[in-house]
Scaffold this motif. Structure first.
Motif, PDB file in Angstrom:
ATOM      1  N   ARG A 173       2.939   4.636 -11.627  1.00 31.38           N
ATOM      2  CA  ARG A 173       2.142   3.461 -11.219  1.00 31.38           C
ATOM      3  C   ARG A 173       2.831   2.695 -10.094  1.00 31.38           C
ATOM      4  NH1 ARG A 173      -2.685   1.861 -14.097  1.00 31.38           N
ATOM      5  NH2 ARG A 173      -2.969   3.494 -15.629  1.00 31.38           N
ATOM      6  N   CYS A 174       4.146   2.635 -10.159  1.00 32.07           N
ATOM      7  CA  CYS A 174       4.891   1.947  -9.104  1.00 32.07           C
ATOM      8  C   CYS A 174       4.694   2.683  -7.775  1.00 32.07           C
ATOM      9  CB  CYS A 174       6.364   1.873  -9.476  1.00 32.07           C
ATOM     10  SG  CYS A 174       7.340   0.968  -8.280  1.00 32.07           S
ATOM     11  N   GLY A 175       4.825   4.015  -7.823  1.00 33.85           N
ATOM     12  CA  GLY A 175       4.588   4.802  -6.613  1.00 33.85           C
ATOM     13  C   GLY A 175       3.160   4.634  -6.117  1.00 33.85           C
ATOM     14  N   TRP A 176       2.235   4.603  -7.060  1.00 25.25           N
ATOM     15  CA  TRP A 176       0.801   4.462  -6.713  1.00 25.25           C
ATOM     16  C   TRP A 176       0.561   3.154  -5.966  1.00 25.25           C
ATOM     17  CZ3 TRP A 176      -3.287   1.177  -7.784  1.00 25.25           C
ATOM     18  CH2 TRP A 176      -4.577   1.688  -7.508  1.00 25.25           C
ATOM     19  N   GLU A 177       1.204   2.043  -6.446  1.00 21.47           N
ATOM     20  CA  GLU A 177       1.053   0.733  -5.785  1.00 21.47           C
ATOM     21  C   GLU A 177       1.537   0.804  -4.338  1.00 21.47           C
ATOM     22  OE1 GLU A 177      -0.364  -1.871  -6.994  1.00 21.47           O
ATOM     23  OE2 GLU A 177      -0.461  -1.436  -9.156  1.00 21.47           O
ATOM     24  N   VAL A 178       2.679   1.476  -4.149  1.00 24.13           N
ATOM     25  CA  VAL A 178       3.245   1.587  -2.799  1.00 24.13           C
ATOM     26  C   VAL A 178       2.273   2.348  -1.898  1.00 24.13           C
ATOM     27  CG1 VAL A 178       5.119   2.577  -1.421  1.00 24.13           C
ATOM     28  CG2 VAL A 178       5.629   1.476  -3.614  1.00 24.13           C
ATOM     29  N   GLY A 179       1.774   3.473  -2.404  1.00 22.23           N
ATOM     30  CA  GLY A 179       0.853   4.275  -1.605  1.00 22.23           C
ATOM     31  C   GLY A 179      -0.455   3.544  -1.351  1.00 22.23           C
ATOM     32  N   ARG A 180      -0.942   2.910  -2.413  1.00 26.82           N
ATOM     33  CA  ARG A 180      -2.224   2.207  -2.316  1.00 26.82           C
ATOM     34  C   ARG A 180      -2.148   1.081  -1.290  1.00 26.82           C
ATOM     35  NH1 ARG A 180      -7.329   3.354  -2.894  1.00 26.82           N
ATOM     36  NH2 ARG A 180      -8.578   1.482  -3.254  1.00 26.82           N
ATOM     37  N   ALA A 181      -1.051   0.310  -1.329  1.00 25.12           N
ATOM     38  CA  ALA A 181      -0.891  -0.812  -0.407  1.00 25.12           C
ATOM     39  C   ALA A 181      -0.925  -0.318   1.034  1.00 25.12           C
ATOM     40  CB  ALA A 181       0.428  -1.537  -0.698  1.00 25.12           C
ATOM     41  N   SER A 182      -0.294   0.817   1.277  1.00 25.67           N
ATOM     42  CA  SER A 182      -0.277   1.343   2.648  1.00 25.67           C
ATOM     43  C   SER A 182      -1.626   1.908   3.048  1.00 25.67           C
ATOM     44  CB  SER A 182       0.782   2.427   2.776  1.00 25.67           C
ATOM     45  OG  SER A 182       2.050   1.853   2.711  1.00 25.67           O
ATOM     46  N   SER A 183      -2.310   2.540   2.072  1.00 30.11           N
ATOM     47  CA  SER A 183      -3.587   3.156   2.428  1.00 30.11           C
ATOM     48  C   SER A 183      -4.616   2.090   2.766  1.00 30.11           C
ATOM     49  CB  SER A 183      -4.094   4.034   1.286  1.00 30.11           C
ATOM     50  OG  SER A 183      -4.630   3.263   0.248  1.00 30.11           O
ATOM     51  N   GLU A 184      -4.468   0.886   2.174  1.00 29.09           N
ATOM     52  CA  GLU A 184      -5.428  -0.181   2.462  1.00 29.09           C
ATOM     53  C   GLU A 184      -5.250  -0.715   3.875  1.00 29.09           C
ATOM     54  OE1 GLU A 184      -4.809  -2.828  -0.788  1.00 29.09           O
ATOM     55  OE2 GLU A 184      -6.250  -1.782  -2.061  1.00 29.09           O
ATOM     56  N   THR A 185      -4.029  -0.633   4.379  1.00 24.74           N
ATOM     57  CA  THR A 185      -3.807  -1.099   5.745  1.00 24.74           C
ATOM     58  C   THR A 185      -4.025   0.039   6.743  1.00 24.74           C
ATOM     59  OG1 THR A 185      -1.471  -0.525   5.711  1.00 24.74           O
ATOM     60  CG2 THR A 185      -2.071  -2.728   4.932  1.00 24.74           C
ATOM     61  N   GLY A 186      -4.126   1.240   6.258  1.00 25.25           N
ATOM     62  CA  GLY A 186      -4.194   2.359   7.195  1.00 25.25           C
ATOM     63  C   GLY A 186      -5.376   3.271   6.946  1.00 25.25           C
ATOM     64  N   ASP A 187      -5.314   4.415   7.548  1.00 29.35           N
ATOM     65  CA  ASP A 187      -6.438   5.335   7.442  1.00 29.35           C
ATOM     66  C   ASP A 187      -6.105   6.560   6.601  1.00 29.35           C
ATOM     67  OD1 ASP A 187      -6.082   6.935  10.721  1.00 29.35           O
ATOM     68  OD2 ASP A 187      -4.664   6.547   9.101  1.00 29.35           O
ATOM     69  N   ALA A 188      -4.974   6.492   5.896  1.00 24.46           N
ATOM     70  CA  ALA A 188      -4.555   7.672   5.123  1.00 24.46           C
ATOM     71  C   ALA A 188      -5.629   8.069   4.121  1.00 24.46           C
ATOM     72  CB  ALA A 188      -3.243   7.391   4.396  1.00 24.46           C
ATOM     73  N   ALA A 189      -6.200   7.066   3.429  1.00 29.57           N
ATOM     74  CA  ALA A 189      -7.191   7.390   2.409  1.00 29.57           C
ATOM     75  C   ALA A 189      -8.424   8.032   3.028  1.00 29.57           C
ATOM     76  CB  ALA A 189      -7.582   6.132   1.645  1.00 29.57           C
ATOM     77  N   ARG A 190      -8.815   7.521   4.184  1.00 30.03           N
ATOM     78  CA  ARG A 190      -9.995   8.103   4.836  1.00 30.03           C
ATOM     79  C   ARG A 190      -9.705   9.523   5.305  1.00 30.03           C
ATOM     80  NH1 ARG A 190     -10.239   3.082   6.916  1.00 30.03           N
ATOM     81  NH2 ARG A 190      -9.451   3.663   8.954  1.00 30.03           N
TER      82      ARG A 190
END
Lengths: 196, 412
Positions: free
Chosen positions: A174-191
């Motif tokens: 979950r800690c790793g997920w928060e780190v990834g999630r926070a970055s994906s919201e500012t970036g286009d990684a998720a898209r």
């Protein structure tokens, strides 16, 4: 029909848990997300400290192709020193590369395909060990949304049990997920990489 | 209730063995089979499986031990690979000649020298004439299912012939994939009890002493060998029955000794066996999308060899197009000749030539690939179909090399 196969390469050293991560991702996909998956290690003798590749293929349809992974959608690098020592032909311009590094996290929003995260530091804080695989699995899922967080959590519990080990690994994930999630919201990684 | 798990081929085999309830297990660990032995020893230790687990000093002893156990009238299991299979070779002939209904898993692996622990099919192909039924799995699910079916086939009183269940080393033994693990009750209902019925042929006990594993002079020996061959040939029918009954009860699997894929109207047909069939299926779907009429025949059983099935699938009245060229893709070579599977297929084709002369037969190409763990890529399989297309267009005057080592020799 466009291909929907998602291919991940895990790169670590023997004992770091690269194959466990590859298998956890596949297990979560198959048992808790209704998807199909294959997970396999680089074949051969197992030695602590030696470079280890592990692979996860995920798709909505049964996966029949068992040939080597030639193109990684995501590569997770558990020991950055390996990048100079082993062949990384599977990295292409579109590959998202998640690397355990002292510094980080980097900002995925810059369009940078290398995402550095201090996974070992997080693992030491939460697990009290250097096993970064569940942390990096969390970063991976946070950045890409490839599988629902609950599915992977259930997979970790199925693997490590309901006790302290399972609880700590869920926390690390979950800690790793928060780190990834926070970055994906500012970036286009998720898209770019997301299927969720 | 059956359950969906994420298992490797080795773990799937161990689950299949657990569900079949063997009374005696003896095995010697060897890469890439080791996990099977580890899992089974854990199951016996935790009493999940009520079996005698015997640590033996060699593969030769492992097979000898389960043979002796079967003579006492109980279901057994052993597993091996590569050099281990070679080391027990003497016992393979002994057990099949003695008509002991054994089941053994073999992790297909290359043979030394050079020393190599990776997958190919040289080991089991070298023992094709040892009198064992040989079946090759494509997936982990089929591996589990074949272990259960193997007991039903081997122990059928008409068959009483041992079964070797082959899994490609690493590619199948070490790859994790979705596997449905059946529930115990359903398997119990499917299989006969693990203690053979009283008076089962080839068994003895203290109250019923018998002479087993006998000597036979020139007069009787040939008769024993004739019956061994006759019953192995006739085993095709029980194999189909067991496969069909399994499919009915468990809802998956094939009753056929050869499984066709998009083959009925295919002009170019690839024949192969084991897990590489999966990659071939993907290539066939891609090439079909481009309008090429290509198909697959996956040989599941190399013994008994399904000659008539093969001829029917390639030339039978239900075909919607004539086969223009045949490829045989295999992971072994019979040095100085061709691949072992090609020799099998061609023997069946000669019988067809006799039947269909003077119409003649389509050209056949033998692709040797995957030796010692060499990866077989989609691109290489596409190139093989290109070779077949060229062979189909050839006018017959030009001599062709019929065997090609993929990745080492250019096509022509």
């Amino acid at each position: 029909m466009p291909t929907t196969m998602h291919e991940t390469v895990w790169l670590g050293r023997g004992g770091q848990g690269a194959f466990t991560a590859a298998r956890l991702l596949g297990l979560a996909a198959v048992r808790f997300a209704g998807k199909q998956a294959l997970a396999f290690p680089s074949f051969g003798p197992e030695r602590r400290g030696a470079p280890v590749f592990a692979y996860t293929r995920i798709a909505d349809r049964p996966i029949r192709d068992r040939s080597a992974v030639r193109r990684a959608d995501v590569a997770v690098v558990m020991d950055e020193s390996l990048l100079d020592q082993v062949s990384t032909d599977f990295l292409v311009a579109e590959s998202l590369v998640i690397i355990d590094a002292e510094a980080g996290p980097t900002d995925a929003g810059s369009g940078e395909r290398f995402f550095r995260v201090p996974a070992r530091k997080i693992a030491r804080d939460i697990l009290g060990s250097d096993h970064t695989n569940t942390v990096l699995l969390g970063v991976f899922i946070g950045l890409t949304g490839l599988l629902p967080i609950d599915a992977v959590t259930a997979g970790i519990v199925a693997e490590f049990g309901q006790g302290a080990k399972g609880g700590k690994n869920v926390a690390a994930f979950r800690c790793g997920w928060e780190v990834g999630r926070a970055s994906s919201e500012t970036g286009d990684a998720a898209r770019r990489y997301g299927h969720g | 209730m059956s359950e969906l798990h994420f298992l490797s081929g080795n773990e799937a085999v161990a689950q299949g063995v657990r569900l079949s309830r063997p009374r005696v297990i003896a095995a010697y660990p060897i890469t890439p089979q080791t996990i099977v032995v580890e899992r089974l020893s854990e199951m016996v230790e935790s009493r999940e499986l009520a079996a005698e687990f015997v640590h033996v000093e060699s593969e030769h002893s492992a097979l000898a031990l389960v043979m002796g156990s079967a003579a006492m009238g109980v279901r057994t299991f052993t597993a091996t690979s590569s050099q281990g299979l070679m080391y027990m070779a003497e016992c393979l002939h002994y057990t099949s000649g003695g008509r002991f209904p054994l089941v053994m898993m073999n992790a297909n692996r290359s043979l030394a020298l050079p020393w190599n622990i990776y997958g190919d099919q040289s080991d089991s192909l070298a023992l094709l004439s040892s009198g064992w039924i040989q079946v090759y799995a494509e997936t982990a699910q089929e591996s589990l299912d074949m272990i259960i079916q193997a007991y039903a086939v081997a122990e059928d009183v008409r068959v009483r012939t041992p079964v070797l269940v082959n899994l490609d080393g690493f590619v199948l033994t070490h790859t994790y994939e979705p596997v449905i693990v059946p529930d115990q009750d359903t398997v119990d209902a499917f299989l006969p009890p693990p203690d053979f019925p009283p008076g089962y042929p080839g068994t003895f006990d203290l109250l019923r002493p018998q002479s087993l594993a006998v000597s036979a002079g020139p007069g009787d020996y040939a008769g024993f060998k004739y019956r061994q061959h006759r019953d192995m040939v006739a085993a095709a029918e029980p194999i189909r029955d067991v496969g069909g009954r399994f499919a009915e009860i468990f809802g998956r699997g094939s009753a056929d000794l050869i499984e066709p894929y998009r083959c009925g109207d295919a002009e170019l047909v690839m024949i192969t066996l084991g897990s590489i069939a999966g990659t071939v299926r993907d290539v066939i779907d891609d090439l079909r999308a481009d309008g090429l009429r290509v198909g697959l025949l996956r040989i599941r059983y190399l013994r008994p060899f399904p000659s008539e099935d093969l001829r029917r699938l390639l030339f039978g009245p239900l075909r919607r197009a004539a086969v223009a060229a045949i490829g045989i893709l295999e992971k072994d070579i019979s040095f100085g000749h061709q691949g072992g599977v090609a020799l099998e297929v061609k023997a069946a084709l000669y019988d067809q030539a006799e039947a269909s002369a003077p119409a003649g037969l389509p050209p056949v190409r033998n692709f040797i690939a995957g030796l010692g763990g060499q990866d077989i890529s989609r691109g290489q399989i596409i190139a093989m179909f290109d070779d077949l297309a060229r062979a189909a267009g050839r006018d017959g005057d030009e001599p062709a090399r019929s065997v090609r080592f993929v990745g080492l020799e250019a096509s022509r």
